[in-house]
Design a protein around this motif. Structure first.
Motif, short mmCIF file in Angstrom:
data_model
loop_
_atom_site.label_atom_id
_atom_site.label_comp_id
_atom_site.label_asym_id
_atom_site.label_seq_id
_atom_site.Cartn_x
_atom_site.Cartn_y
_atom_site.Cartn_z
N THR A 140 -38.56 38.86 17.17
CA THR A 140 -39.79 39.54 17.54
C THR A 140 -41.01 38.70 17.17
OG1 THR A 140 -38.70 41.67 17.21
CG2 THR A 140 -41.10 41.68 17.28
N THR A 141 -40.97 38.10 16.01
CA THR A 141 -42.09 37.25 15.57
C THR A 141 -42.25 36.04 16.48
OG1 THR A 141 -41.82 37.99 13.29
CG2 THR A 141 -43.01 35.91 13.63
N ILE A 142 -41.14 35.39 16.82
CA ILE A 142 -41.21 34.22 17.72
C ILE A 142 -41.80 34.65 19.06
CG2 ILE A 142 -39.86 32.49 18.98
CD1 ILE A 142 -39.98 31.91 15.98
N GLU A 143 -41.36 35.79 19.59
CA GLU A 143 -41.89 36.27 20.87
C GLU A 143 -43.37 36.61 20.77
OE1 GLU A 143 -40.56 36.16 23.88
OE2 GLU A 143 -38.86 35.17 22.92
N GLU A 144 -43.78 37.16 19.64
CA GLU A 144 -45.20 37.46 19.43
C GLU A 144 -46.00 36.16 19.39
OE1 GLU A 144 -48.09 39.66 16.23
OE2 GLU A 144 -46.08 40.46 16.55
N TRP A 145 -45.48 35.15 18.71
CA TRP A 145 -46.17 33.85 18.67
C TRP A 145 -46.30 33.28 20.08
CZ3 TRP A 145 -43.39 31.08 14.00
CH2 TRP A 145 -43.79 31.69 12.81
N MET A 164 -33.85 11.06 25.01
CA MET A 164 -34.33 12.41 25.27
C MET A 164 -35.07 12.93 24.03
SD MET A 164 -32.18 15.83 26.23
CE MET A 164 -32.35 16.02 27.97
N GLU A 165 -36.12 13.64 24.26
CA GLU A 165 -36.94 14.19 23.18
C GLU A 165 -36.20 15.29 22.45
OE1 GLU A 165 -41.53 15.64 22.72
OE2 GLU A 165 -40.72 15.32 24.70
N GLU A 166 -36.38 15.35 21.13
CA GLU A 166 -35.70 16.35 20.32
C GLU A 166 -36.19 17.75 20.67
OE1 GLU A 166 -34.91 17.54 15.66
OE2 GLU A 166 -35.99 15.70 16.12
N ARG A 167 -35.22 18.66 20.80
CA ARG A 167 -35.53 20.06 21.12
C ARG A 167 -35.08 20.95 19.97
NH1 ARG A 167 -33.14 20.34 27.25
NH2 ARG A 167 -34.59 18.84 28.15
N ILE A 168 -35.83 22.02 19.78
CA ILE A 168 -35.52 22.99 18.73
C ILE A 168 -35.28 24.33 19.42
CG2 ILE A 168 -36.40 24.17 16.69
CD1 ILE A 168 -38.17 21.63 16.26
N THR A 169 -34.15 24.95 19.12
CA THR A 169 -33.83 26.23 19.74
C THR A 169 -34.60 27.37 19.08
OG1 THR A 169 -31.98 26.75 18.27
CG2 THR A 169 -31.47 25.44 20.25
N LYS A 170 -34.63 28.48 19.76
CA LYS A 170 -35.28 29.67 19.21
C LYS A 170 -34.62 30.07 17.89
CE LYS A 170 -36.78 34.17 20.87
NZ LYS A 170 -36.68 35.09 22.02
N GLN A 171 -33.29 29.99 17.83
CA GLN A 171 -32.56 30.33 16.62
C GLN A 171 -32.94 29.39 15.47
OE1 GLN A 171 -31.08 30.04 19.67
NE2 GLN A 171 -30.77 32.22 20.02
N LEU A 218 -35.80 27.84 15.16
CA LEU A 218 -37.17 28.22 14.76
C LEU A 218 -37.14 29.41 13.81
CD1 LEU A 218 -39.42 28.09 17.95
CD2 LEU A 218 -39.58 26.65 15.92
N MET A 219 -36.30 30.38 14.14
CA MET A 219 -36.20 31.57 13.29
C MET A 219 -35.77 31.18 11.88
SD MET A 219 -34.55 34.08 16.24
CE MET A 219 -33.40 34.80 15.12
N LYS A 220 -34.85 30.26 11.76
CA LYS A 220 -34.40 29.80 10.44
C LYS A 220 -35.47 28.97 9.75
CE LYS A 220 -29.48 29.79 11.48
NZ LYS A 220 -28.29 28.96 11.67
N MET A 221 -36.13 28.08 10.50
CA MET A 221 -37.16 27.21 9.93
C MET A 221 -38.29 28.00 9.29
SD MET A 221 -37.52 24.33 12.93
CE MET A 221 -39.06 23.68 12.31
N TYR A 222 -38.72 29.06 9.98
CA TYR A 222 -39.87 29.84 9.52
C TYR A 222 -39.48 31.14 8.83
CZ TYR A 222 -42.68 26.66 12.28
OH TYR A 222 -43.29 25.53 12.79
#
Length: 61
Positions: A19-24, A1-8, A10-14
């Motif tokens: 709000t920023t993730i939703e804007e993106w 299965m392909e690696e998945r990244i959660t929204k949480q 992503l927030m930590k990575m960047y």
């Protein structure tokens, strides 16, 4: 299965908030997959492709 990244993750990575993730998602087409209103993720390959597009467009925050 392909690696998945959660929204949480992503927030930590960047170091951004939800709000920023939703804007993106809305403004820059970040290809998040929504399982439910509380579960969203992105495939790692889709994220890398999106990042490359944003770098080419000079739009990545």
């Amino acid at each position: 299965m392909e690696e998945r990244i959660t929204k949480q993750q992503l927030m930590k990575m960047y170091n951004v908030n939800r709000t920023t993730i939703e804007e993106w998602r809305r403004r820059f087409g970040l290809p998040m997959i929504e399982i439910s209103s509380h579960k969203k993720y992105i495939r790692k390959t889709d994220l890398l492709e999106w990042e490359n597009q944003m770098k080419q467009n000079h739009s990545l925050v």
